[in-house]
Design a protein around this motif. Structure first.
Motif, mmCIF file in Angstrom:
data_model
loop_
_atom_site.group_PDB
_atom_site.id
_atom_site.type_symbol
_atom_site.label_atom_id
_atom_site.label_comp_id
_atom_site.label_asym_id
_atom_site.label_seq_id
_atom_site.Cartn_x
_atom_site.Cartn_y
_atom_site.Cartn_z
ATOM 1 N N GLN A 159 0.828 -1.194 0.000
ATOM 2 C CA GLN A 159 0.000 0.000 0.000
ATOM 3 C C GLN A 159 0.869 1.253 0.000
ATOM 4 O O GLN A 159 0.597 2.220 -0.701
ATOM 5 N N THR A 160 1.941 1.197 0.801
ATOM 6 C CA THR A 160 2.842 2.336 0.869
ATOM 7 C C THR A 160 3.493 2.574 -0.476
ATOM 8 O O THR A 160 3.577 3.695 -0.959
ATOM 9 N N ASN A 161 3.984 1.516 -1.079
ATOM 10 C CA ASN A 161 4.615 1.635 -2.377
ATOM 11 C C ASN A 161 3.623 2.178 -3.400
ATOM 12 O O ASN A 161 3.976 2.985 -4.254
ATOM 13 N N GLU A 162 2.382 1.752 -3.300
ATOM 14 C CA GLU A 162 1.339 2.252 -4.193
ATOM 15 C C GLU A 162 1.156 3.759 -4.007
ATOM 16 O O GLU A 162 1.005 4.502 -4.979
ATOM 17 N N ASN A 163 1.187 4.209 -2.754
ATOM 18 C CA ASN A 163 1.062 5.646 -2.497
ATOM 19 C C ASN A 163 2.230 6.418 -3.105
ATOM 20 O O ASN A 163 2.052 7.517 -3.637
ATOM 21 N N PHE A 164 3.422 5.847 -2.999
ATOM 22 C CA PHE A 164 4.597 6.492 -3.585
ATOM 23 C C PHE A 164 4.436 6.615 -5.100
ATOM 24 O O PHE A 164 4.670 7.679 -5.685
ATOM 25 N N LEU A 165 4.009 5.524 -5.736
ATOM 26 C CA LEU A 165 3.823 5.544 -7.184
ATOM 27 C C LEU A 165 2.710 6.504 -7.593
ATOM 28 O O LEU A 165 2.815 7.205 -8.604
ATOM 29 N N LYS A 166 1.648 6.541 -6.796
ATOM 30 C CA LYS A 166 0.571 7.493 -7.071
ATOM 31 C C LYS A 166 1.091 8.924 -6.966
ATOM 32 O O LYS A 166 0.744 9.788 -7.775
ATOM 33 N N GLY A 167 1.937 9.157 -5.961
ATOM 34 C CA GLY A 167 2.512 10.486 -5.792
ATOM 35 C C GLY A 167 3.350 10.900 -6.989
ATOM 36 O O GLY A 167 3.278 12.044 -7.450
ATOM 37 N N LEU A 168 4.138 9.955 -7.510
ATOM 38 C CA LEU A 168 4.951 10.257 -8.688
ATOM 39 C C LEU A 168 4.071 10.600 -9.889
ATOM 40 O O LEU A 168 4.388 11.505 -10.668
ATOM 41 N N LYS A 169 2.972 9.876 -10.019
ATOM 42 C CA LYS A 169 2.055 10.137 -11.131
ATOM 43 C C LYS A 169 1.446 11.532 -10.999
ATOM 44 O O LYS A 169 1.404 12.305 -11.963
ATOM 45 N N PHE A 170 0.981 11.859 -9.784
ATOM 46 C CA PHE A 170 0.405 13.183 -9.564
ATOM 47 C C PHE A 170 1.444 14.272 -9.806
ATOM 48 O O PHE A 170 1.144 15.323 -10.374
ATOM 49 N N PHE A 171 2.679 14.006 -9.376
ATOM 50 C CA PHE A 171 3.735 14.997 -9.566
ATOM 51 C C PHE A 171 3.977 15.248 -11.050
ATOM 52 O O PHE A 171 4.115 16.391 -11.486
ATOM 53 N N SER A 172 4.029 14.175 -11.834
ATOM 54 C CA SER A 172 4.269 14.322 -13.274
ATOM 55 C C SER A 172 3.132 15.077 -13.954
ATOM 56 O O SER A 172 3.327 15.717 -14.984
ATOM 57 N N GLU A 173 1.941 15.008 -13.347
ATOM 58 C CA GLU A 173 0.780 15.726 -13.880
ATOM 59 C C GLU A 173 0.669 17.138 -13.308
ATOM 60 O O GLU A 173 -0.281 17.854 -13.580
ATOM 61 N N LYS A 174 1.649 17.525 -12.481
ATOM 62 C CA LYS A 174 1.693 18.834 -11.831
ATOM 63 C C LYS A 174 0.523 19.047 -10.870
ATOM 64 O O LYS A 174 0.092 20.175 -10.642
#
Length: 232
Positions: free
Chosen positions: A21-36
């Motif tokens: 779940q934590t890793n999923e949150n990290f990956l979600k964060g990266l996706k949101f970051f790339s989308e600004k």
């Protein structure tokens, strides 16, 4: 015995699920970051931290998101954690560079220079440090050191990303009539210089794809549904 195994197995499953779940949150964060979508990125990265996920890249990207959201003190705090956790000198150089640039945004130009120097010492491929050190010295109205840093950039990267900007700037700075009070090299200073030359400066350079240009309008790229997710 069986009960002990079941308890241990349950514990392992719990830990694995928490990690996933934590890793999923990290990956979600990266996706949101790339989308600004920086608020969403911050929320996801913080959830990853709260769940116990440990990785210097997590603190690093959280810091990047804070920078883009103009929360500079929080960014510096996370950069410091990332720096301490990082075991790769090149990565530490990138962290130091971004800390230096964050201090630049805070208008703490001497601290900016300190960390930009450190960045280049750790990774001599970070030649853009000379560009930003020159920018910091320019803000301090230190003409000799501004020229010195920008000339070193041209030595290290004659065809680099900022080489054209630097050549224009040096031509103006070296003129006998240059006056910090009258001549304006950069758009955010207002006005124009006597020659009419314009120096194009991006607010934030891209370091190996981890940082993007700061645009205040990007801070609003969050839908109502996403705001509900942030508040959970």
């Amino acid at each position: 015995m069986k009960q002990g195994i079941l308890i241990s197995l349950f514990f392992l499953i719990y830990v694995f699920n928490a990690y996933s779940q934590t890793n999923e949150n990290f990956l979600k964060g990266l996706k949101f970051f790339s989308e600004k979508k920086f608020l969403m990125a911050i929320s996801s990265f913080k959830k990853a931290l709260e769940a116990g996920y440990q990785d210097p890249k997590l603190n690093f990207y959280l810091a990047n998101a804070y920078v883009n959201n103009e929360e500079f003190d929080k960014a510096i705090e996370q950069y410091r954690v990332a720096y301490e956790l990082a075991d790769n000198q090149s990565f530490q150089g990138i962290i130091a560079h971004n800390m230096g640039y964050t201090y630049f945004l805070k208008k703490d130009f001497r601290r900016a220079i300190e960390f930009l120097n450190k960045a280049y010492q750790l990774d001599n491929k970070l030649v853009q440090a000379f560009w930003f050190k020159g920018m910091a010295y320019y803000r301090l109205k230190d003409k000799p050191n501004t020229i010195k840093e920008w000339e070193e950039y041209l030595v290290q990267a004659p065809n680099g990303r900022e080489s054209d900007n630097i050549r224009k700037a040096l031509m103006i700075l070296k003129s006998e009539n240059f006056d910090f009070g009258k001549d304006k090299l950069f758009p955010d200073e207002g006005g124009t210089n006597e020659s009419g030359s314009k120096i194009n400066v991006e607010p934030l350079i891209d370091i190996q794809g981890v940082l993007d240009e700061i645009k205040p309008v990007d801070k609003g790229k969050v839908s109502d549904e996403e705001m509900e997710e942030i508040e959970k």
